[in-house]
Design a protein around this motif. Structure first.
Motif, PDB file in Angstrom:
ATOM      1  N   LYS A 475       0.846  -1.185   0.000  1.00 32.79           N
ATOM      2  CA  LYS A 475       0.000   0.000   0.000  1.00 32.79           C
ATOM      3  C   LYS A 475       0.885   1.240   0.000  1.00 32.79           C
ATOM      4  CE  LYS A 475      -4.193  -1.822   0.357  1.00 32.79           C
ATOM      5  NZ  LYS A 475      -5.284  -1.563  -0.623  1.00 32.79           N
ATOM      6  N   ASP A 526      -4.831  -0.468 -13.082  1.00 34.29           N
ATOM      7  CA  ASP A 526      -5.862  -0.747 -12.100  1.00 34.29           C
ATOM      8  C   ASP A 526      -5.256  -1.362 -10.835  1.00 34.29           C
ATOM      9  OD1 ASP A 526      -7.910   0.251 -13.657  1.00 34.29           O
ATOM     10  OD2 ASP A 526      -8.297  -1.671 -14.643  1.00 34.29           O
ATOM     11  N   LYS A 527      -4.281  -2.251 -11.001  1.00 35.57           N
ATOM     12  CA  LYS A 527      -3.617  -2.829  -9.839  1.00 35.57           C
ATOM     13  C   LYS A 527      -2.798  -1.775  -9.084  1.00 35.57           C
ATOM     14  CE  LYS A 527      -3.288  -7.693 -11.185  1.00 35.57           C
ATOM     15  NZ  LYS A 527      -2.366  -8.831 -11.449  1.00 35.57           N
ATOM     16  N   MET A 529      -3.618   1.371  -8.830  1.00 39.35           N
ATOM     17  CA  MET A 529      -4.555   2.184  -8.075  1.00 39.35           C
ATOM     18  C   MET A 529      -5.135   1.432  -6.879  1.00 39.35           C
ATOM     19  SD  MET A 529      -4.050   4.850  -9.616  1.00 39.35           S
ATOM     20  CE  MET A 529      -5.092   5.805  -8.531  1.00 39.35           C
ATOM     21  N   GLU A 530      -5.188   0.123  -6.958  1.00 41.43           N
ATOM     22  CA  GLU A 530      -5.676  -0.659  -5.827  1.00 41.43           C
ATOM     23  C   GLU A 530      -4.744  -0.557  -4.624  1.00 41.43           C
ATOM     24  OE1 GLU A 530      -6.185  -4.614  -7.219  1.00 41.43           O
ATOM     25  OE2 GLU A 530      -7.929  -4.153  -8.474  1.00 41.43           O
ATOM     26  N   LYS A 531      -3.487  -0.199  -4.866  1.00 40.00           N
ATOM     27  CA  LYS A 531      -2.519  -0.084  -3.783  1.00 40.00           C
ATOM     28  C   LYS A 531      -2.601   1.257  -3.048  1.00 40.00           C
ATOM     29  CE  LYS A 531       0.954  -3.158  -5.883  1.00 40.00           C
ATOM     30  NZ  LYS A 531       1.298  -4.011  -4.728  1.00 40.00           N
ATOM     31  N   ASN A 533      -3.906   3.883  -0.640  1.00 43.89           N
ATOM     32  CA  ASN A 533      -4.805   3.930   0.523  1.00 43.89           C
ATOM     33  C   ASN A 533      -4.867   5.320   1.139  1.00 43.89           C
ATOM     34  OD1 ASN A 533      -2.390   4.149   1.965  1.00 43.89           O
ATOM     35  ND2 ASN A 533      -3.168   2.918   3.658  1.00 43.89           N
ATOM     36  N   PHE A 574      -9.263   7.368 -10.618  1.00 42.91           N
ATOM     37  CA  PHE A 574      -9.896   6.218  -9.991  1.00 42.91           C
ATOM     38  C   PHE A 574     -11.105   5.722 -10.788  1.00 42.91           C
ATOM     39  CE2 PHE A 574      -7.376   7.805  -6.522  1.00 42.91           C
ATOM     40  CZ  PHE A 574      -6.999   6.666  -5.848  1.00 42.91           C
ATOM     41  N   HIS A 591     -16.282   7.098  -2.256  1.00 43.08           N
ATOM     42  CA  HIS A 591     -15.030   6.597  -2.796  1.00 43.08           C
ATOM     43  C   HIS A 591     -13.816   7.235  -2.128  1.00 43.08           C
ATOM     44  CE1 HIS A 591     -12.859   4.388  -5.930  1.00 43.08           C
ATOM     45  NE2 HIS A 591     -12.023   5.387  -5.929  1.00 43.08           N
ATOM     46  N   LYS A 595     -10.012   8.223   2.046  1.00 40.22           N
ATOM     47  CA  LYS A 595      -8.714   8.250   1.361  1.00 40.22           C
ATOM     48  C   LYS A 595      -8.154   9.652   1.168  1.00 40.22           C
ATOM     49  CE  LYS A 595      -9.180   4.008  -1.390  1.00 40.22           C
ATOM     50  NZ  LYS A 595      -9.197   3.455  -2.758  1.00 40.22           N
TER      51      LYS A 595
END
Length: 973
Positions: A475, A526-527, A529-531, A533, A574, A591, A595
């Motif tokens: 993260k 996309d991966k 952006m998933e990180k 936090n 995002f 969303h 964050k």
């Protein structure tokens, strides 16, 4: 010789079990509903009157106590002093705007603020408010002397006005206890309260005073006017005597003294690192209540008293005029009251020891502050993406500009190892950014487009490397600045598919593999952006609720930096989809709610927004993940965000050549009034300052004015550049500089080719001068359309947040030449961005037009794009065109052009402040500092502290000794 009793509250470096203070409070101590609270004889309670601080131990205090009637009773002195010390700690930790209570039968939801309600200070304030209500009601009982006089005059006035006494009389008048005067004796690192008097006012008078108005008694045909006047003449003075001398309000006086010391301490540490450590932190662990429901119990007791009444009976009175017997019903409930006594409205500071007249004081010594503290270590070898960081052979590290600044280490810069290695291509520039050696490095690019290209490339590579198994980054967070310097970069960073199209997947993979991330086979954004936090934005204006509606709402929507981050980058990045404004709002809240940390968009006041932002930042800092990257833009001469530089005093030694103010004022009374109202603003003289509210220089308001001028006519670019080049942050300083220049010198400030836009139109000097004056008047008439305050992460806290990550700084445009020169070549509070030299990984990307001739060219690398570089495809126009096709880009254009824009939230009234809801309000104090104290805290002792609470608060009785007087305790001989 008099005793000094010493206590220590130890600053623990290990976690210890919390030892709560003894909680002596018992609800049964409060008067029973329906009982009278009678006046008492003069009482001398224990009061904490003095405070000594220790610059080398900022977490240590010494309190000087007047024991009053407890003289010689050491155990009771210890117990009561400890209680009052907690009042002091609470008054420091809780924001002043939250220090109020309000017992009212109609405002249960506004009884007390949440944090205050969990402390003994809040509990005891509520209890005293309850007593005040009962005491006021008792005084109005016609069986009491004051009540008998009050009602007798009420009915006399009624007969004179209405010809009869047979009328209903409403005596419902809220009463406030407020400060009357306070004085402290200040010497060295100590202070002693020499005067502290409270007064009592009706609520209408108190609120008028807060508004700066005069409360007027006007003619009226109702009884309310003369009821108020008789309250002022009979009841209020009786309450005031009891409050200042009686036993019923001992706790109010103890709280008042503690509040005076707390405010002195707040002002003492203002703008220091200590200011961010405790004040307004709401950190009350260790001084909080065990029974969190006590506030509700006190409230319910008050409601019973209010309904039952202190007096509820029918009495046959004799009419003083007619002699007839008149039956009258009296009902006197718990009279609504309030107390605003913690902080005096005016605190005078004296350095005359003769002001200390109390000869019977016992000095009680406390070593404090109690809290659990852990220290974080900074290992330069333990940073994110370490496996991809190799020394770049083309760079060498030179000695730092200075070894350290304000206790913070300064790193040497990374510069070209030789003239042959000064030119770097795209991959070499990235390798330079990833060089693990600590120190700032700067890359010179051709223009704004190349700056956007390189900053975006660096940030995207940093993020994509998290896809590699070698990175170990699960993260991460990132931070954003605002402004025109980084605008195209932010737009592009929001369009990940556009980045892939412009840069090319093959080109990006080649750079990733060259850095050692050969396990990355595809670019999966996309991966990436998933990180994420957490996202942190740097600054915003101090918006208030008046911008919620109408045109102001639209201007705030366009100009708010928080919104700018959302519509320019984050919503696109995002991939948040929406079809209407209400849906978009819901998407933003769901969303980004946890964050996105930014100054609040709207608040009741700039101060309220300041407190909220500080709280959000503390929560952000407690997250285990660190900032992976940040992006900043250099402002004019060191102005970065709203972290304003130290004022530079202009040279006024030359002769006056042009009376610039007289020229501007000629024939324009409005301009004259504006000039007369200008003031000199100066900022803190340190480089490192804590997060929060800052008043903005005139220069900053000129710079940011383009947000707020809703027309095609903007400020002439001459003024912003001239103010930056001459470092005149206040308009009054600008007048001083210009007055020592001739007309010709002013008009020809920028004669070079390419600087035509900084010159004034006209066929001759006179026409050019009149054009100059007209443009200058336009600046004066409009620069205040920008908010006066900003809320920002300032340099002290930016260092702690940015330590682990990659920190990009952009500089472009001629007006940034002086700013970059001072930032790159110095470490000083007059160039706030020079704090970058205390970061191990600061990366400057600078355009040629922002390069001052004073900068040593041998200290900069030069970007020479490789043959396969996609740099030519990245242009400001292309990015803007692509962004305008996004939903966010269209939304911005619709707002800007008044198209299909529906403001939200729905119209509502701004929340009432403490003065409007009544009760206890402890936020009014202004200190007139005439003393000689000049305390400098050891800021290095504060760095690294992470947890902000009073856990582990353990009073320890240490010793007994002798002392002559409070003056001796303060070191006064």
């Amino acid at each position: 010789m008099k005793k000094i009793i010493s206590f220590t509250l130890v600053l623990l470096l290990i976690i210890v079990p919390q030892v709560p203070f003894a909680q002596q409070f018992n609800l049964a101590q409060l008067p029973q509903p329906g009982t009278s609270v009678l006046p008492t004889a003069q009482t001398q309670p224990l009061l904490v009157k003095g405070l000594v601080v220790y610059p080398n131990e900022p977490l240590k205090f010494r309190f000087i106590v007047d024991p009053g009637s407890l003289h010689g009773n050491d155990a009771s002195i210890k117990e009561q002093s400890t209680q009052i010390m907690k009042y002091f700690l609470s008054a420091v930790a809780i924001p002043e705007s939250d220090l109020w209570v309000n017992l009212s039968p109609y405002e249960h939801d506004r009884m007390i603020t949440s944090t205050l309600g969990e402390t003994e200070l809040g509990r005891d304030m509520l209890a005293q408010d309850y007593v005040l209500k009962q005491f006021t009601a008792t005084l109005m009982d016609p069986h009491q002397a004051a009540g008998q006089e009050f009602w007798g005059r009420i009915f006399t006035e009624a007969r004179e006005k209405f010809g009869t006494t047979n009328i209903p009389v409403n005596s419902f008048n809220k009463v406030w206890i407020v400060p009357a005067e306070a004085q402290v004796f200040e010497r060295g690192n100590s202070v002693y309260v020499t005067k502290a008097k409270l007064k009592v006012m009706l609520e209408s008078d108190y609120l008028a005073q807060k508004r700066g108005e005069q409360s007027q008694v006007q003619a009226d045909t109702t009884t309310s006017i003369f009821t108020k006047q008789l309250m002022r003449e009979i009841i209020v003075p009786a309450i005031e005597r009891e409050v200042n001398t009686g036993a019923n309000f001992v706790t109010v006086r103890q709280i008042y003294y503690a509040g005076i010391l707390a405010r002195w301490y707040r002002d003492l540490i203002k703008n220091s690192l200590m200011d961010d450590l405790y004040p307004d932190s709401k950190s009350i662990n260790g001084i909080d209540l065990t029974d969190k429901n006590l506030k509700e119990k006190i409230y319910q007791r008050y409601i019973r008293a209010y309904k039952k009444g202190v007096a509820n009976f029918i009495r046959e009175d004799v009419d003083s005029i007619t002699g007839n017997v008149v039956p009258r019903k009296y009902f006197i409930g718990g009279i609504p009251t309030g107390v605003a006594c913690l902080n005096p409205a005016q605190l005078t500071v004296t350095s005359d020891p003769a002001a200390v007249t109390d000869k019977n004081d016992v000095a009680v010594d406390f070593a404090t502050l109690a809290r659990k503290v852990t220290f974080s270590t900074r290992d330069l070898n333990d940073r994110y993406l370490g496996p991809f960081r190799q020394i770049f052979a083309g760079a060498k590290q030179i000695d730092p500009i200075v070894p350290a600044v304000e206790g913070q280490k300064v790193f040497g810069r990374l510069v070209p190892a030789s003239s042959e290695t000064a030119n770097v291509d795209d991959l070499q520039a990235i390798k330079l950014m990833f060089d693990p050696r600590p120190g700032a490095r700067a890359i010179l690019v051709k223009d704004y487009d190349e700056m956007t290209y390189l900053m975006t490339l660096g940030i995207i590579v940093v993020e994509l490397l998290t896809l590699s198994e070698k990175s170990k980054v699960e993260k991460y967070r990132f931070g954003l600045a605002t402004g025109s310097t980084t605008e195209s970069t932010r737009m592009l960073l929001g369009m990940l598919d556009e980045i892939k199209r412009l840069y090319g997947e093959d080109f990006l993979l080649r750079i990733l593999h060259a850095l050692g991330a050969d396990d990355i086979e595809t670019l999966d954004f996309d991966k990436v952006m998933e990180k994420v936090n957490g996202i942190l934005t740097l600054d915003d204006y101090g918006w208030t609720n008046r911008f919620l509606f109408g045109r102001n709402r639209r201007m705030a929507e366009l100009a708010a930096y928080r919104n700018e981050q959302l519509y320019m980058m984050l919503m696109n990045r995002f991939r948040v989809n929406w079809t209407n404004e209400q849906e978009r709002r819901a998407q933003v809240e769901s969303h980004f709610g946890s964050k996105f940390i930014s100054p609040v968009l709207y608040a009741a006041s700039a101060v309220k927004a300041h407190y909220t932002f500080r709280r959000l930042l503390r929560d952000f800092d407690r997250e285990p993940t660190k900032l992976l990257w940040t992006m900043n833009g250099l402002g004019v001469d060191g102005h970065e965000g709203f972290t304003e530089p130290k004022r530079v005093v202009p040279d006024t030694s030359g002769e006056i050549k042009t009376n610039i103010k007289e020229n501007l004022e000629e024939g324009n009374s409005k301009v004259k009034r504006i000039i007369d109202s200008l003031k000199i603003l100066d900022q803190d003289n340190r480089l490192f300052r804590p997060d929060g509210l800052v008043e903005l220089y005139d220069l900053t308001r000129v710079q940011n004015s383009f947000h707020f001028i809703d027309s095609d006519r903007q400020f002439h670019p001459f003024f912003l550049r001239f103010m930056g080049d001459h470092r005149t942050y206040n308009l009054l300083d600008l007048f001083e500089v210009m007055s020592r220049m001739s007309r010709e010198e002013i008009l020809n400030s920028y004669p070079a080719a390419g600087d035509e836009k900084f010159r004034f139109k006209g066929n001759n000097e006179e026409e050019q001068w009149q054009n100059f004056l007209d443009e200058f008047r336009y600046v004066l008439l409009n620069f205040r359309r920008t908010p006066r305050f900003g809320i920002t992460q300032q340099t002290a806290d930016l260092i702690n947040r940015q330590w682990f990550g990659f920190n990009f700084f952009g500089a472009n445009a001629p007006r940034k030449q002086e700013a970059f020169y001072r930032t790159w070549s110095k470490v000083t509070s007059t160039a706030t961005c020079s704090f970058a030299h205390t970061l191990p990984n600061a990366i400057f990307v600078v355009t040629k037009d922002a390069l001052s001739p004073k900068v040593d060219p041998n200290t900069l690398f030069h970007l020479v794009p490789s043959q396969d570089s996609p740099i030519a495809r990245v242009t400001e126009k292309g990015i803007l065109d692509a962004w305008l096709k996004t939903a966010e880009g269209q939304r911005y254009e619709n707002i800007k052009n008044h198209k299909n824009w529906s403001p939200y939230p729905a119209r509502r009234e701004p929340p009432a402040d403490a003065a409007q809801v009544g009760g206890i309000d402890f936020e009014d104090i202004n200190i007139d500092r005439t003393g000689n104290s000049n305390i400098k805290f050891n800021e290095a002792a504060l760095r690294g502290m992470e947890e902000e609470n009073f856990d582990g608060l353990t009073p320890v009785f240490l010793s007994m000794s002798e002392i002559d007087s409070p003056l001796a305790a303060m070191g006064v001989k």
